[in-house]
Design an enzyme around this catalytic site. Structure first.
Site, PDB file in Angstrom:
ATOM      1  N   ARG A  80       7.468 -10.787   5.441  1.00 23.01           N
ATOM      2  CA  ARG A  80       7.097 -10.463   6.818  1.00 23.01           C
ATOM      3  C   ARG A  80       7.862 -11.373   7.762  1.00 23.01           C
ATOM      4  O   ARG A  80       7.971 -12.577   7.515  1.00 23.01           O
ATOM      5  CB  ARG A  80       5.580 -10.601   7.024  1.00 23.01           C
ATOM      6  N   CYS A 135       0.788  -1.228   0.000  1.00 20.53           N
ATOM      7  CA  CYS A 135       0.000   0.000   0.000  1.00 20.53           C
ATOM      8  C   CYS A 135       0.829   1.292   0.000  1.00 20.53           C
ATOM      9  O   CYS A 135       0.539   2.191  -0.801  1.00 20.53           O
ATOM     10  CB  CYS A 135      -1.024  -0.006   1.121  1.00 20.53           C
ATOM     11  N   GLN A 179       0.519 -11.428  -2.954  1.00 24.26           N
ATOM     12  CA  GLN A 179      -0.932 -11.307  -2.902  1.00 24.26           C
ATOM     13  C   GLN A 179      -1.459 -10.815  -4.241  1.00 24.26           C
ATOM     14  O   GLN A 179      -0.746 -10.163  -4.998  1.00 24.26           O
ATOM     15  CB  GLN A 179      -1.346 -10.301  -1.825  1.00 24.26           C
ATOM     16  N   ASP A 235      -3.005  -8.237  -4.830  1.00 25.25           N
ATOM     17  CA  ASP A 235      -3.212  -7.051  -4.015  1.00 25.25           C
ATOM     18  C   ASP A 235      -3.714  -5.898  -4.872  1.00 25.25           C
ATOM     19  O   ASP A 235      -3.260  -5.716  -6.007  1.00 25.25           O
ATOM     20  CB  ASP A 235      -1.875  -6.674  -3.367  1.00 25.25           C
ATOM     21  N   LYS A 289     -12.386  -3.071   8.393  1.00 25.19           N
ATOM     22  CA  LYS A 289     -12.337  -3.959   7.235  1.00 25.19           C
ATOM     23  C   LYS A 289     -13.494  -4.944   7.236  1.00 25.19           C
ATOM     24  O   LYS A 289     -14.149  -5.171   8.262  1.00 25.19           O
ATOM     25  CB  LYS A 289     -11.010  -4.721   7.197  1.00 25.19           C
ATOM     26  N   HIS A 307      -8.182  -0.965   0.444  1.00 26.60           N
ATOM     27  CA  HIS A 307      -7.214  -2.044   0.265  1.00 26.60           C
ATOM     28  C   HIS A 307      -8.036  -3.315   0.064  1.00 26.60           C
ATOM     29  O   HIS A 307      -8.965  -3.576   0.835  1.00 26.60           O
ATOM     30  CB  HIS A 307      -6.344  -2.240   1.510  1.00 26.60           C
ATOM     31  N   HIS A 331      -5.188  -1.598  -4.592  1.00 25.06           N
ATOM     32  CA  HIS A 331      -5.515  -0.397  -3.828  1.00 25.06           C
ATOM     33  C   HIS A 331      -6.288   0.545  -4.735  1.00 25.06           C
ATOM     34  O   HIS A 331      -5.876   0.813  -5.864  1.00 25.06           O
ATOM     35  CB  HIS A 331      -4.240   0.262  -3.288  1.00 25.06           C
TER      36      HIS A 331
END
Length: 653
Positions: A378, A349, A396, A398, A482, A528, A400
């Site tokens: 991570r 992000c 991911q 992913d 979320k 997100h 945004h």
């Protein structure tokens, strides 16, 4: 003070009872023997209590029976107590620590120098069920902290003593004990009326566990078990566990050539050829889907200066989970401008916010939808790593999205429709959780007003869709609330997968703007979202969901050509080449094995189709397909089989 108390039942009716009457006696005399027989514990004004608790005030009363999952959870905690008492009787040199109920069972951690063996486990299980049958009552007692400390010191339970001291340090004045027979432990309760009500116990395995989860502390032995009120339910559960064991992606993955791990890269998968194909099929399908939905694919750097993470807020609340690559801040020999601290990105992000900010934006462009499959890192604890479900390196699907506040409901609805498309393709049902702000102020960024605004907007979007959802308080991201999607697999297990997160904080932190129709600058809102979540975890879920028998569109190898003898290899090679040229994933078994062995090998590899070729197929310029599982589709022209592949193996999205 009146000698009577008013008891309000769940249906709103009220009854009176003599002050001091136990809950169980009240149920027997005022409600009925049937409910009393089924009762396991109760709730007084919402507080869980034993059935032996006295009614000493006006209160709302709810009886929890053995039909409730809550009762089973309490019974499993009861079972942990009984098992611990048995272990200490069989092995007097053992010290007890903690023993909670967990999902589908319970565990208890023991301090003992000699390892428990499988034979020990059988002995403990037998003795535990015998102790349960003894029908000993659970007796509650509340004592002072000093008395509790003295009790466990006399028993030589140093771990219990440590916990008691910690509880006392937090200001507690009393401690609740529970006894059955001559064994005692402390816990908040409640417990069932007696050991016999537990049902039947099965011990599953022994594992190591550090005291209080800290690798610097002593290693304990954790005995896992489960309990059910009914033996048939236990047997069904054990059958399910056996099926789970067979489907374990950590075994199936390497066996099917999907992935492997190596000690030199803990928490990072090596994707083998079949696994790489599976990974790419999922990625390509998602790429096609989101491209149709107006997403733009981007890629951003892997390594960033800490200034980015300070700006995003990660440095303050997420730093311990990040891999620091260069950390020279503390080196006084370096000039100030060379004292750098860099980190591999744990999420995309912040870098997408930088992308958005690189150009002037108009309201006509919004929503701007960035999509990526960049690699992330991570710093998970080594003890938490497990196959593909918890890794240190992953990617991911992913995205945004940068949008106006007025666009939130429509965009959330679009994302949910995206989820429906994807999860429907896999036969995965899902439910929704609405996760709100972390409870501790230090675990979140932004003031309460900002959180009120974000939670209100996301909740309104949820309500507009009319889908059922459950509140999940305190589990939001540190920057916003979320919607979590929980999927249910073919074994009934639930997995939290994708998420939709609403973020009002990032636009403020990164000074993100767009020019509105009033020709003034405004703040966008950020969403997100991920559909698969991490590819690694999603592939683990799918592997176990399908037991490795992936549908034809997803299978790394969609068909394997097998011949009756090498006399037919010419047509077999032609079949493989034609199908491969058409884009199908087909391989040829040219081994010297007999036909039966070739078919069996294809079945073990869980390939959707085995294409048998013998004299009949050569003459007909066709193939004889057999599905995984054994269904013989008989000889058909090659074009007919390719038509079948187009119908069954074309990606559904």
């Amino acid at each position: 003070m009146s000698d009577l108390v008013k008891v309000t039942l769940p249906d709103g009716s009220q009854k009176e009872a003599a002050r001091g009457t136990t809950v169980l006696d009240f149920v027997k005399t005022s409600i009925g023997a049937g409910l009393a027989k089924a009762a396991y514990f109760a709730k007084l004004d919402g507080e869980p209590v034993d059935l032996s608790r006295a009614l000493d005030r006006d209160a709302k009363l709810e009886i929890v029976t053995t039909k409730s999952p809550e009762a089973l959870e309490v019974a499993r905690h009861d079972a942990a107590h009984v098992m611990a008492s048995v272990v200490q009787k069989l092995y007097p040199d053992t010290q007890v620590t903690i023993g909670p109920a967990i999902e589908d069972g319970f565990y208890y951690d023991f301090a003992r120098e000699t390892p428990f063996t499988p034979e020990d486990l059988e002995k403990i299980e037998k003795a535990t069920n015998e102790a349960i049958a003894a029908d000993l009552p659970f007796v509650r007692e509340e004592i002072s902290m000093d008395a509790a400390l003295g009790l466990f010191e006399r028993l030589g339970e140093k771990y219990k003593v440590e916990i008691v001291k910690d509880i006392a340090a937090r200001g507690a004045k009393t401690l609740t004990l529970y006894r059955h027979g001559d064994w005692v432990d402390f816990c908040l309760g409640p417990h069932g009326p007696s050991t016999k009500r537990i049902g039947v116990v099965k011990l599953l395995n022994v594992a190591g566990a550090y005291w209080r989860g800290d690798a610097r502390n002593a290693m304990l032995q954790r005995i896992y078990g489960t309990a059910f009120f009914d033996k048939k339910e236990l047997e069904a559960h054990l059958a399910r566990l056996e099926e789970v064991r067979k489907r374990d992606h950590r075994k199936l993955g390497p066996a099917l050539g999907l992935f492997a791990f190596h000690e030199v890269a803990p928490g990072a998968a090596f994707w083998l050829p079949n696994g790489t194909t599976l990974y790419n099929v999922l990625e390509d399908a998602m790429r096609r889907l989101v491209t149709k939905g107006g997403y733009q694919e981007v890629k951003t750097p892997l390594l960033f200066n800490k200034r980015l993470w300070e700006q995003s807020g990660h440095w303050g609340v997420y730093r311990e989970n990040m891999f620091l690559v260069f950390d020279k801040e503390s080196d006084p020999a370096l000039p100030v401008d060379e004292r750098l601290s860099m980190s591999l990105k744990p999420m995309n992000c912040p870098s997408h916010h930088l992308l958005y900010k690189m150009g002037k934006r108009s309201y006509r462009e919004l929503p701007v939808r960035y999509f990526t499959v960049d690699t992330l890192h991570r710093n998970e604890l080594s003890g938490s790593l497990g196959g593909l479900t918890r890794v240190r390196q992953f990617a991911q699907d992913d995205a945004h999205l940068y949008l106006m506040e007025s666009q939130i409901p429509e965009e959330v609805s679009r994302i949910v429709e995206l989820m429906k498309t994807v999860y429907g393709a896999f036969g995965l049902e899902f439910s929704l959780l609405f996760s709100t702000r972390p409870l501790k102020p230090e675990d979140r960024i932004g003031d309460d007003a900002l959180w009120d605004k974000a939670e209100g907007a996301l909740r309104a979007a949820l309500d507009r869709m009319g889908l059922p959802w459950q509140l999940n308080p305190g589990d939001g991201a540190f920057y916003g609330p979320k919607i979590d999607f929980v999927v249910t697999d073919s074994l009934g297990r639930k997995w939290q997968t994708c998420t939709i997160q609403l973020d009002y904080a990032a636009p403020e932190r990164f000074d993100l703007t767009y020019v509105g129709d009033d020709n003034h600058e405004h703040r966008p809102v950020v969403i997100h979202r991920a559909v698969y979540g991490s590819f690694e975890r999603f592939i683990a879920i799918l592997t176990e969901h399908y037991a490795g028998v992936f549908p034809a569109w997803l299978a790394p190898v969609q068909a394997r050509v097998v011949t009756v003898s090498d006399r037919f290899d010419g047509w077999a090679r032609e079949v493989q080449a034609k199908l491969a040229a058409a884009g199908w994933r087909v391989e040829l078994d040219e081994s010297s094995d007999k036909l039966g062995a070739k078919i069996r090998n294809a079945q073990l590899a869980k390939i959707p189709f085995s294409l048998v070729i013998g004299e009949k197929e050569v003459e007909a310029k066709g193939v004889a397909p057999r599905r995984h599982g054994g269904e013989d589709l008989k000889t058909m022209p090659l074009d007919a089989f390719e038509g079948l592949l187009r119908k069954e193996a074309t990606p559904p999205y």
